[in-house]
Structures are given as C-alpha cells and as structure tokens.
Write a protein that holds these residues in place. Structure first.
Motif, short mmCIF file in Angstrom:
data_model
loop_
_atom_site.label_atom_id
_atom_site.label_comp_id
_atom_site.label_asym_id
_atom_site.label_seq_id
_atom_site.Cartn_x
_atom_site.Cartn_y
_atom_site.Cartn_z
N LYS A 33 0.82 -1.21 0.00
CA LYS A 33 0.00 0.00 0.00
C LYS A 33 0.86 1.26 0.00
O LYS A 33 0.55 2.24 -0.68
CB LYS A 33 -0.93 0.00 1.21
N ASP A 34 1.96 1.21 0.76
CA ASP A 34 2.85 2.37 0.82
C ASP A 34 3.54 2.61 -0.52
O ASP A 34 3.68 3.75 -0.97
CB ASP A 34 3.89 2.16 1.92
N LEU A 35 3.95 1.52 -1.17
CA LEU A 35 4.58 1.64 -2.48
C LEU A 35 3.57 2.11 -3.53
O LEU A 35 3.88 2.94 -4.39
CB LEU A 35 5.19 0.30 -2.89
N VAL A 36 2.36 1.58 -3.45
CA VAL A 36 1.30 2.02 -4.37
C VAL A 36 1.04 3.51 -4.21
O VAL A 36 0.89 4.24 -5.19
CB VAL A 36 0.00 1.22 -4.14
N ILE A 48 3.67 5.51 -5.91
CA ILE A 48 3.51 5.48 -7.37
C ILE A 48 2.30 6.30 -7.79
O ILE A 48 2.37 7.13 -8.70
CB ILE A 48 3.38 4.02 -7.87
N ARG A 49 1.17 6.08 -7.10
CA ARG A 49 -0.08 6.75 -7.47
C ARG A 49 0.03 8.26 -7.34
O ARG A 49 -0.55 9.01 -8.13
CB ARG A 49 -1.22 6.21 -6.63
N ASP A 50 0.77 8.74 -6.35
CA ASP A 50 0.94 10.18 -6.16
C ASP A 50 1.61 10.83 -7.36
O ASP A 50 1.48 12.04 -7.58
CB ASP A 50 1.77 10.46 -4.90
N VAL A 51 2.33 10.01 -8.14
CA VAL A 51 3.02 10.52 -9.33
C VAL A 51 2.19 10.32 -10.59
O VAL A 51 1.98 11.25 -11.36
CB VAL A 51 4.40 9.85 -9.49
N VAL A 52 1.69 9.10 -10.80
CA VAL A 52 1.04 8.78 -12.07
C VAL A 52 -0.44 9.16 -12.09
O VAL A 52 -1.05 9.21 -13.15
CB VAL A 52 1.21 7.29 -12.43
N SER A 71 8.39 11.62 -4.30
CA SER A 71 7.36 10.76 -3.72
C SER A 71 7.96 9.64 -2.86
O SER A 71 7.36 9.22 -1.87
CB SER A 71 6.50 10.16 -4.84
N PHE A 72 9.15 9.15 -3.24
CA PHE A 72 9.79 8.05 -2.50
C PHE A 72 10.75 8.56 -1.42
O PHE A 72 11.41 7.75 -0.78
CB PHE A 72 10.54 7.14 -3.47
#
Length: 384
Positions: free
Chosen positions: A6-9, A12-16, A295-296
C-alpha cells in the motif's frame, strides 16, 4: 506485507495519478502516421527505401557515431557486433550475469563462450575492482592473449551492459580492457539518450548496439542498430546483414554465409518520427524521475535508483531497491502491485542460473544475487 504494498502504491499513485498503469508503453506524438502513410504510398516497405537512410543519418548525428547500421532487432545487432569485432569462435566473452538473455545468446550464436561477471551495487554496471582481482587470479597473459587457466580458452572480449539506461564506469572498463587486451562491445540496448561525461552510450567500445523494441524509449516496432567509428567494421556488418550479396544489377551472388537482418523501411519510418521526439521523451523521463524522487523520499520500504556519477541517464526504467528487511517479501509485493493495476517487474533472473547457461564460467556473483533480490521496475512511460 499489505502495508508495504500500500505504501509503495501510494508513492507510485501520487506521481502517475491513475489506478491502472502499464510498465512502459510507446508514445506516438509526432510524425509517425505521416511517415508511415508516405512509406506505404511509396511502395518501399521492405529493406530498401529512404527512411532507413534518414533514420541512420539522424541516429549518427545524435550519437556522434561515425557509422550507424539499422537492423531488425537489438539481438541481431549484438550478434553481428560480436561477429565483426574480431572475437573468434570458442573465445570467452566477459559479460554481467545481470542482463537480458540476448547478451549471452548473441555470444553463443557466434560459437563463443559467455563468462559471467558480477555487477556494481551502486550503478548496476560491471564491478571493475572485483573483476580485475578475478582476472588476475584465473588468467595469464600469453603471446599477447589472455588465457583462462581453468579452461585453457582465450578471453578476448567484454560486453558492458547499460542497465535500465544507466551508464556505469565505462572509462574504467575501457582501461581494464586495454590492460587485459579485451575487445569492448557495448550492449547499450536500453540506453538511447544516455551520456557519460558528454559521450553517448554505445560509442566507447569498438562496437556498440542499441534496441528499438516496442518498450524502448524510441521504438521502430522491432529493430536495433550497430554503432561504430570503424569503416571496416561498418562495411563488413552492412554486407553480412544483407545476406552477403555482392552488388550487381541483376545477379544473386553471395560471397559469405550472410544474414537477412536489415531493418525494413516501414520500421525506419516509424523510428524516424520517434527519434525526432527523443528530446521530448528524455525531458518527460527526467520529469517523471524527479516526481518519483520526491514521492519516495520518505518511503520506509524502498529507495529510488538515481543515475550514476558522470552519467546523464535516459531513465528508461524507473527502478526501486527494496530495503534489506523487505527483500524476502519481493514476490508478494510484486503480486500486490500488479493486482492493483500497477504493472511492475523484477530484474532479469541471473543468466548463470538459467538452464541454457548454467555450465558456463562465472565469478562470484554476490552483488548480482543481491541486486536481483532488491530490484523492482515501476511504471516508466514517457507520458506519465
């Protein structure tokens, strides 16, 4: 590991800004349809036509490689590059175990022996320091040749691979190659638009190769290219990929066993339009990297891979390294990310572990093994 996923998603989602994203897809925003229609209208859709020449000329201008030969795949390019480089049958060629299967396959097509070496943890290139120690231990210099004392075969070549578009310590590889009398063939399949100290990938060795597969930063649908500054090498390569047919107005006279590896005009038309947009693709890739970097920044589970020192990368694949305590959960994380609509993938399995290549020589591959366990490629398309 749902929390990690969920944290990785979220990162990613915050960018794409989307709930379903491919890993890497081609983007057509230029003259693709115009050039393809013109190519079809001309009737020259096969291996002769103006677009092949235009594509090669623009690629030569961009890479500053004196000679460029367009082929039907990056694998074909690598096979021919080895063949024209002077490396002989039964010679060993050093190459990273962390690479795509085309690298060792191209050696075997030439009846050469892949010899797998370890990768650098930081830049994903060849670990130069460990390789030098290894060669000093397992080889001797005899009559101007480097001989593997374990196999009694000559080690005559080295293939650095610019993994995910990042160029490692290529000048150090050149130095090592001179020290041990090795021919350098660059596998720059993923590195169109990447530079090291201002010099384009694929132009440091005697021969270099590129790929224009559908998932590359520039695509011809299927295709590749050979880069070289040697007129002799370029002429031999161009002759061999055209079935080794001698020039004549009507006779079919072939003086060697050649290959039908030329790039069709139709593919080159697509590639020319794509190549015209390369600066735009590169700027979009770097913009995507910067957004991922932010984001990361405070992600507890993974770190984003940055371009190596002295390298201006094309950032073909955005890549994260799982932190050590989460490595064992990589497959579950990949499953969750893909099930949630974010197409991600691991690095390639080490070539030395695959059935066709297990019996070939190799050095200690501890870095490569760790990298395989840590790496995940995340959505990287230019339009994200």
């Amino acid at each position: 590991m749902n929390k990690a996923s969920k944290d990785l998603v979220k990162s990613i989602r915050d960018v794409v800004l989307s709930k379903k994203v491919a890993l890497h897809e081609p983007i057509f925003v230029g003259n693709e349809k115009k050039y393809l229609h013109d190519c079809i209208d001309s009737g020259f859709v096969s291996t002769t036509g103006k677009y092949v020449k235009k594509f090669e000329k623009l690629l030569s201008f961009y890479t500053k490689s004196k000679y460029v030969i367009a082929l039907n795949s990056g694998t074909s390019a690598l096979q021919i590059a080895i063949l024209v480089s002077g490396i002989k049958e039964n010679n060993e060629i050093l190459m990273p175990a962390l690479t795509f299967a085309a690298t060792p396959a191209a050696a075997i097509y030439n009846n050469c022996i892949p010899h797998f070496v370890d990768s650098d943890i930081e830049d994903l290139g060849i670990d130069i320091n460990q390789l030098r120690k290894y060669l000093n231990k397992i080889s001797i210099k005899k009559n101007g040749k480097l001989i593997n004392i374990k196999t009694n075969r000559e080690i005559s070549g080295i293939i650095p691979v610019h993994t995910f578009g990042h160029i490692g310590k290529i000048t150090e590889i050149r130095k090592l190659a001179r020290e041990f009398k090795l021919t350098v063939i660059e596998d720059a399949a993923e590195a169109l638009g990447s530079f090291y100290k201002g010099q384009h990938a694929g132009t440091f060795g005697e021969v270099g190769t590129l790929s224009f597969n559908g998932n590359k930063i520039v695509t011809t649908g299927a295709g590749g290219a050979i880069l070289t500054n040697s007129k002799k090498i370029s002429e031999r390569a161009r002759h061999l990929i055209a079935t080794a047919k001698k020039k004549h107005m009507w006779e079919y006279d072939h003086d060697l066993v050649g290959f039908n590896y030329r790039m069709p005009n139709l593919n080159a038309a697509l590639g020319l339009a794509q190549l015209e947009k390369l600066p735009y693709f590169l700027s979009q890739k770097r913009r995507l990297y910067k957004k991922y970097k932010k984001s990361f920044e405070n992600n507890l589970y993974a770190d984003l891979l940055d371009e190596p020192i002295h390298c201006s990368s094309n950032y073909w694949f955005q890549t994260i390294f799982l932190k050590d305590k989460y490595i064992k959960h990589k497959n579950n994380i990949l499953l969750n990310l893909n099930n949630l609509g974010y197409q991600c993938r691991p690095a390639w399995k080490l070539m030395s572990e695959l059935k066709p290549y297990r019996e070939f020589p190799k050095m200690n591959l501890s870095n490569s093994e760790k990298l395989y366990r840590k790496i995940i490629n995340i959505p990287s398309s230019s339009n994200l």
